[in-house]
Scaffold this motif. Structure first.
Motif: not given
Length: 249
Positions: A191-205
């Motif tokens: 589910a999207p609510g269970a995902q946290r995306w990061f790129f180069s140490g930066r969280p993606l909103a």
């Protein structure tokens, strides 16, 4: 990542042969050099932004590769290195049996052969550091310009999940992070609510667009999957009262 057996150091700083007598050497171990890496940020970065970027890296890196105790040792060594306490940094490295093939924390290995890479921003500030401004009317530094494929063009995005799975997700440059999360839901059932995306140490909103993120085709986006909590155990009904056994007179 490897499954190499342990090794030990001699007084010359090089790795001896493995203790099982196979004769396979893991390479040389160099002492930590005092050279500070020089790097330039894509945009002027304040001290607060640099601290936030580092915290994001140290919080996410142990979730994917390597051993947490080694990451903790590398974090302490990086802090000592930036404070010019090279003796303490070297002692931390030696105490954790960390190998530096090039004498730098940017690439190192533990005694099992696992590889660890520290970005330059964890070891030194950029040469274009910006001053902190307390005026609330002043806006923060703008994000770096994006260089992405044509809007709407389909491409494959490399994802590395905290569950240990790597995959390539078909996305479009005009997709938002939320839309890409939904694509991952269709692919992996998360589910999207269970995902946290990061790129180069930066969280993606969720509202960010792929074309704004400046992600090259060969870069990896890290996705931390949150485990859903166990459902509460329903309370059991109390046992029905039993009729008292009649007593004969």
């Amino acid at each position: 990542m490897g499954g190499c057996v342990g090794s030990h150091h001699d007084s010359s700083g090089s790795l001896n042969e493995n203790s099982d007598g196979t004769g396979v050497a893991l390479g040389r171990n160099q002492p930590l050099k005092r050279d500070t890496p020089k790097w330039k940020s894509d945009y002027p970065m304040t001290d607060g932004q640099l601290r936030s970027k580092r915290d994001e890296f140290w919080d996410t890196a142990p979730a994917f590769d390597g051993r947490k105790e080694i990451w903790d040792a590398l974090r302490a060594a990086a802090h000592a290195f930036e404070s010019n306490d090279h003796e303490l940094a070297q002692a931390i490295i030696d105490g954790a049996s960390i190998t530096l093939p090039h004498g730098a924390l940017t690439e190192c290995y533990d005694e099992l052969g696992n590889r660890y890479q520290l970005p330059a921003y964890c070891l030194a500030p950029p040469v274009n550091t910006a001053e902190e401004r307390s005026d609330p009317d002043l806006r923060e530094a703008p994000d770096p310009p994006a260089v992405t494929p044509d809007p709407g063009r389909e491409r494959l995005l490399r994802l590395r999940l905290s569950t240990g799975r790597d995959l390539r997700l078909g996305v479009r440059s005009a997709d938002s992070v939320l839309q890409m999360k939904r694509r991952l839901q269709a692919e992996a059932g998360v589910a999207p609510g269970a995902q946290r995306w990061f790129f180069s140490g930066r969280p993606l909103a969720d509202r960010m667009l792929l074309e704004e993120l400046h992600i090259s085709w060969d870069y990896v986006v890290q996705v931390i999957i949150s485990q859903p909590p166990d459902p509460p155990t329903p309370p059991r009904d109390p046992p029905a009262p039993r009729d008292p056994t009649p007593v004969e007179n």
